[in-house]
Write a protein that holds these residues in place. Sequence first.
Motif, PDB file in Angstrom:
ATOM      1  N   ARG A 363       0.812  -1.219   0.000  1.00 34.23           N
ATOM      2  CA  ARG A 363       0.000   0.000   0.000  1.00 34.23           C
ATOM      3  C   ARG A 363       0.844   1.268   0.000  1.00 34.23           C
ATOM      4  O   ARG A 363       0.459   2.295  -0.562  1.00 34.23           O
ATOM      5  CB  ARG A 363      -0.942   0.003   1.201  1.00 34.23           C
ATOM      6  CG  ARG A 363      -0.238   0.202   2.543  1.00 34.23           C
ATOM      7  CD  ARG A 363      -1.171  -0.088   3.716  1.00 34.23           C
ATOM      8  NE  ARG A 363      -0.538   0.239   4.997  1.00 34.23           N
ATOM      9  CZ  ARG A 363       0.374  -0.519   5.604  1.00 34.23           C
ATOM     10  NH1 ARG A 363       0.769  -1.654   5.021  1.00 34.23           N
ATOM     11  NH2 ARG A 363       0.895  -0.160   6.754  1.00 34.23           N
ATOM     12  N   ASP A 364       2.010   1.223   0.657  1.00 36.55           N
ATOM     13  CA  ASP A 364       2.823   2.430   0.764  1.00 36.55           C
ATOM     14  C   ASP A 364       3.280   2.931  -0.602  1.00 36.55           C
ATOM     15  O   ASP A 364       3.339   4.135  -0.844  1.00 36.55           O
ATOM     16  CB  ASP A 364       4.053   2.150   1.637  1.00 36.55           C
ATOM     17  CG  ASP A 364       3.673   1.861   3.088  1.00 36.55           C
ATOM     18  OD1 ASP A 364       2.517   2.142   3.441  1.00 36.55           O
ATOM     19  OD2 ASP A 364       4.526   1.360   3.837  1.00 36.55           O
ATOM     20  N   TYR A 365       3.602   2.015  -1.464  1.00 33.01           N
ATOM     21  CA  TYR A 365       3.998   2.392  -2.821  1.00 33.01           C
ATOM     22  C   TYR A 365       2.785   2.728  -3.681  1.00 33.01           C
ATOM     23  O   TYR A 365       2.832   3.665  -4.494  1.00 33.01           O
ATOM     24  CB  TYR A 365       4.756   1.243  -3.492  1.00 33.01           C
ATOM     25  CG  TYR A 365       6.153   1.025  -2.980  1.00 33.01           C
ATOM     26  CD1 TYR A 365       7.193   1.846  -3.395  1.00 33.01           C
ATOM     27  CD2 TYR A 365       6.433  -0.009  -2.103  1.00 33.01           C
ATOM     28  CE1 TYR A 365       8.489   1.644  -2.947  1.00 33.01           C
ATOM     29  CE2 TYR A 365       7.729  -0.226  -1.640  1.00 33.01           C
ATOM     30  CZ  TYR A 365       8.747   0.609  -2.061  1.00 33.01           C
ATOM     31  OH  TYR A 365      10.023   0.405  -1.612  1.00 33.01           O
ATOM     32  N   ALA A 366       1.722   1.942  -3.534  1.00 32.48           N
ATOM     33  CA  ALA A 366       0.628   2.008  -4.500  1.00 32.48           C
ATOM     34  C   ALA A 366      -0.326   3.175  -4.280  1.00 32.48           C
ATOM     35  O   ALA A 366      -0.799   3.780  -5.247  1.00 32.48           O
ATOM     36  CB  ALA A 366      -0.155   0.695  -4.477  1.00 32.48           C
ATOM     37  N   ARG A 367      -0.633   3.501  -3.029  1.00 30.45           N
ATOM     38  CA  ARG A 367      -1.672   4.506  -2.786  1.00 30.45           C
ATOM     39  C   ARG A 367      -1.342   5.874  -3.358  1.00 30.45           C
ATOM     40  O   ARG A 367      -2.185   6.495  -4.036  1.00 30.45           O
ATOM     41  CB  ARG A 367      -1.977   4.586  -1.292  1.00 30.45           C
ATOM     42  CG  ARG A 367      -2.768   3.379  -0.795  1.00 30.45           C
ATOM     43  CD  ARG A 367      -3.205   3.553   0.643  1.00 30.45           C
ATOM     44  NE  ARG A 367      -4.051   2.436   1.083  1.00 30.45           N
ATOM     45  CZ  ARG A 367      -4.625   2.369   2.286  1.00 30.45           C
ATOM     46  NH1 ARG A 367      -4.425   3.339   3.160  1.00 30.45           N
ATOM     47  NH2 ARG A 367      -5.377   1.337   2.600  1.00 30.45           N
ATOM     48  N   PRO A 368      -0.151   6.415  -3.135  1.00 29.58           N
ATOM     49  CA  PRO A 368       0.133   7.721  -3.763  1.00 29.58           C
ATOM     50  C   PRO A 368       0.100   7.656  -5.287  1.00 29.58           C
ATOM     51  O   PRO A 368      -0.399   8.580  -5.931  1.00 29.58           O
ATOM     52  CB  PRO A 368       1.548   8.048  -3.252  1.00 29.58           C
ATOM     53  CG  PRO A 368       1.717   7.222  -2.020  1.00 29.58           C
ATOM     54  CD  PRO A 368       0.940   5.969  -2.260  1.00 29.58           C
ATOM     55  N   ALA A 369       0.630   6.573  -5.839  1.00 28.94           N
ATOM     56  CA  ALA A 369       0.670   6.449  -7.300  1.00 28.94           C
ATOM     57  C   ALA A 369      -0.732   6.339  -7.881  1.00 28.94           C
ATOM     58  O   ALA A 369      -1.052   6.967  -8.902  1.00 28.94           O
ATOM     59  CB  ALA A 369       1.507   5.233  -7.681  1.00 28.94           C
ATOM     60  N   TYR A 406       1.672   6.988   4.375  1.00 27.59           N
ATOM     61  CA  TYR A 406       2.505   5.859   3.973  1.00 27.59           C
ATOM     62  C   TYR A 406       3.228   6.223   2.687  1.00 27.59           C
ATOM     63  O   TYR A 406       2.590   6.366   1.661  1.00 27.59           O
ATOM     64  CB  TYR A 406       1.643   4.626   3.730  1.00 27.59           C
ATOM     65  CG  TYR A 406       0.735   4.293   4.882  1.00 27.59           C
ATOM     66  CD1 TYR A 406      -0.619   4.604   4.793  1.00 27.59           C
ATOM     67  CD2 TYR A 406       1.233   3.720   6.029  1.00 27.59           C
ATOM     68  CE1 TYR A 406      -1.450   4.324   5.853  1.00 27.59           C
ATOM     69  CE2 TYR A 406       0.396   3.442   7.083  1.00 27.59           C
ATOM     70  CZ  TYR A 406      -0.940   3.744   7.005  1.00 27.59           C
ATOM     71  OH  TYR A 406      -1.765   3.457   8.044  1.00 27.59           O
ATOM     72  N   ASN A 407       4.503   6.418   2.774  1.00 28.35           N
ATOM     73  CA  ASN A 407       5.255   6.770   1.573  1.00 28.35           C
ATOM     74  C   ASN A 407       6.719   6.338   1.713  1.00 28.35           C
ATOM     75  O   ASN A 407       7.496   7.006   2.397  1.00 28.35           O
ATOM     76  CB  ASN A 407       5.189   8.276   1.335  1.00 28.35           C
ATOM     77  CG  ASN A 407       5.955   8.638   0.077  1.00 28.35           C
ATOM     78  OD1 ASN A 407       6.048   7.831  -0.826  1.00 28.35           O
ATOM     79  ND2 ASN A 407       6.501   9.835   0.040  1.00 28.35           N
ATOM     80  N   PRO A 408       7.084   5.244   1.091  1.00 27.37           N
ATOM     81  CA  PRO A 408       8.460   4.765   1.220  1.00 27.37           C
ATOM     82  C   PRO A 408       9.385   5.294   0.146  1.00 27.37           C
ATOM     83  O   PRO A 408      10.537   4.911   0.095  1.00 27.37           O
ATOM     84  CB  PRO A 408       8.286   3.252   1.053  1.00 27.37           C
ATOM     85  CG  PRO A 408       7.165   3.160   0.097  1.00 27.37           C
ATOM     86  CD  PRO A 408       6.245   4.322   0.377  1.00 27.37           C
ATOM     87  N   TYR A 409       8.875   6.135  -0.779  1.00 26.10           N
ATOM     88  CA  TYR A 409       9.758   6.647  -1.806  1.00 26.10           C
ATOM     89  C   TYR A 409      10.890   7.461  -1.164  1.00 26.10           C
ATOM     90  O   TYR A 409      10.684   8.208  -0.226  1.00 26.10           O
ATOM     91  CB  TYR A 409       8.997   7.567  -2.780  1.00 26.10           C
ATOM     92  CG  TYR A 409       7.866   6.916  -3.500  1.00 26.10           C
ATOM     93  CD1 TYR A 409       6.550   7.270  -3.208  1.00 26.10           C
ATOM     94  CD2 TYR A 409       8.088   5.950  -4.451  1.00 26.10           C
ATOM     95  CE1 TYR A 409       5.487   6.678  -3.880  1.00 26.10           C
ATOM     96  CE2 TYR A 409       7.048   5.354  -5.131  1.00 26.10           C
ATOM     97  CZ  TYR A 409       5.753   5.728  -4.842  1.00 26.10           C
ATOM     98  OH  TYR A 409       4.713   5.143  -5.517  1.00 26.10           O
ATOM     99  N   ARG A 410      12.073   7.318  -1.716  1.00 26.17           N
ATOM    100  CA  ARG A 410      13.232   8.031  -1.181  1.00 26.17           C
ATOM    101  C   ARG A 410      13.894   8.831  -2.293  1.00 26.17           C
ATOM    102  O   ARG A 410      13.980   8.374  -3.435  1.00 26.17           O
ATOM    103  CB  ARG A 410      14.243   7.036  -0.594  1.00 26.17           C
ATOM    104  CG  ARG A 410      13.711   6.275   0.624  1.00 26.17           C
ATOM    105  CD  ARG A 410      13.489   7.229   1.809  1.00 26.17           C
ATOM    106  NE  ARG A 410      13.029   6.491   2.981  1.00 26.17           N
ATOM    107  CZ  ARG A 410      11.730   6.367   3.312  1.00 26.17           C
ATOM    108  NH1 ARG A 410      10.802   6.896   2.535  1.00 26.17           N
ATOM    109  NH2 ARG A 410      11.386   5.720   4.402  1.00 26.17           N
ATOM    110  N   TYR A 411      14.382  10.000  -1.945  1.00 24.33           N
ATOM    111  CA  TYR A 411      15.010  10.861  -2.949  1.00 24.33           C
ATOM    112  C   TYR A 411      16.330  11.388  -2.405  1.00 24.33           C
ATOM    113  O   TYR A 411      16.473  11.630  -1.236  1.00 24.33           O
ATOM    114  CB  TYR A 411      14.078  12.044  -3.296  1.00 24.33           C
ATOM    115  CG  TYR A 411      12.757  11.553  -3.757  1.00 24.33           C
ATOM    116  CD1 TYR A 411      11.707  11.433  -2.859  1.00 24.33           C
ATOM    117  CD2 TYR A 411      12.579  11.130  -5.060  1.00 24.33           C
ATOM    118  CE1 TYR A 411      10.495  10.909  -3.273  1.00 24.33           C
ATOM    119  CE2 TYR A 411      11.364  10.620  -5.469  1.00 24.33           C
ATOM    120  CZ  TYR A 411      10.338  10.520  -4.568  1.00 24.33           C
ATOM    121  OH  TYR A 411       9.138  10.007  -4.979  1.00 24.33           O
TER     122      TYR A 411
END
Length: 411
Positions: A363-369, A406-411
Motif C-alpha cells: 500500500r505504501d507504494y501504491a496509494r500515492p501512485a 505511507y510513503n516509502p519513496y526516497r530521494y
Amino acid sequence: MRATALATLLAISGFVILALVREQTGTEGFLVGLGLAVLPVPLLISAFRWLDRVQPGPWRNLIFSFAWGACAAALIAIVANSFATRWIETATADPASADTLGATVIAPIVEESAKAAAVLLVFLFRRRDFTGIVDGVVIAGVTATGFAFTENILYLGNAFGTDQLSGTGAGLTSVTAATFFVRVVMSPFAHPLFTVLTGIGFGIAAAMAPGRGRLRKMLLPLAGLLAAMGMHAFWNGSSSFGEYGFFAVYAAFMVPVFGVLTWLSVYVRQRELRTIRQELPAYIAAGWLAPPDPFALGSLKARRLARDFATHYGGRAAAKAVAEYEDCATSLALLRHRGRRGRAGADFAVRERELLEALWARRDYARPALAYGSQIAAPMWLPPVVYAGPPAPGLAYTYDNEPYRYNPYRY
C-alpha cells in the motif's frame, strides 16, 4: 519435479522438430523460413498480451504455451499427419485423394487436439491463473502462434527450395513470395483464430461455479474444440471451392469471425474493468483500500499513469510494487464478484485474505501512485486530491483533508 519433466519434454520435442524441419527444407531453406516466419510472432504475442492487460497472466504460462505449440504440438502434427496421409494413400492407392482427406479431415483433428492439450494443462495445473474467457483466449492464441511459427518455417522453407530448383529466384512472382503473402501477410491470425474457440470453451468452464454443472464443464471445452476443428477444416478445404474459393472464404467467413471474436474479447476485458469499479468500494470502509483505488484500478489509463509515476519517483522497486498491487486488486475484485454469484470455491475466505494482505504489504507504494493516476485520468469524476509535488517521507497527498502517511519513496 513436474516442471522439470515438462521442460525436458519440450526441449526434446524442440530438437526433434528442428531436425525434421531442417531435413525437409535443407539448411538454407530452414534459415530463410525461420527469418520470414518470425516476423508476425511479436505482433501476435503483443496483441494477446494487450488483451490480457487487466489481469496479466504470468509470463511462464505464455512461454509454456508458445513452446508447446512450437515444439510438442508441431511434432505431434507433423508425425501424425504424415503417417495418416501415407496410410490413406496406401489403402486407397490415390495420392490426390489422400492429400485432400489429410488436409481437410486429419490435419484439423490432429493439430487442434495437439494445441488444445496446452490449454488443458494450464486449465488443470495453473487454475488460479485461468479464471475466464480472456485467459482461455490468451493461452490458446499464444499456443497457436507457436504452432503457426513452426509450420510457417516448414512451408516457407519448402517454397524457397522449390524456387531454388526451378531457378525462379526470390522475386515477387516466386513461390516463396506467394507463400509469405498468404500465410504471413493475409492470414497470420488463422491458427490462433481456430484455437481461440477451444480457449473460449475452457474459459466459460473456468468461470462456472465449482462443483456445479460438471457435465457442462466437460462439454464446453469439447464443443470449443469441435468448433475449432470444423473451422480449421473449412479453411483448409477452401482451395477446393474453385479458383477464388480461398479468397471467398477469407473475405466472407474468416474476416467476420475474426472481427466478432476480437469484439467479444475486448468486451469481456471492459466488463472486467467495470467489475473492478463495482466490487472494490466494499473494501474502502474497512480500510483495506483508499478511496481513489477502485476507479484507478478500473481504468487502464490510470493504472498506466500510476506505474509511470512510481517508476519516475521510486524506481523499479516502486513500479513493481504498484504493478503487483494492481494485479492483486484485480484478482480480489473478480474473486468477490464470483463469490457474490456463488461461483467461488471453498477457499474463498482464505484466498480473499491472502490478496488483502498482499495489497496491504504494497500500500505504501501504491496509494500515492494510484491517487495521482486517478486524478489525472478523470479529475472531474473524483473528489479533490491535492498533489503537493514529489512525495516526501511521511506525507505525500491529502484526500479530503485526510493525509496518506505511507510513503516509502526516497530521494
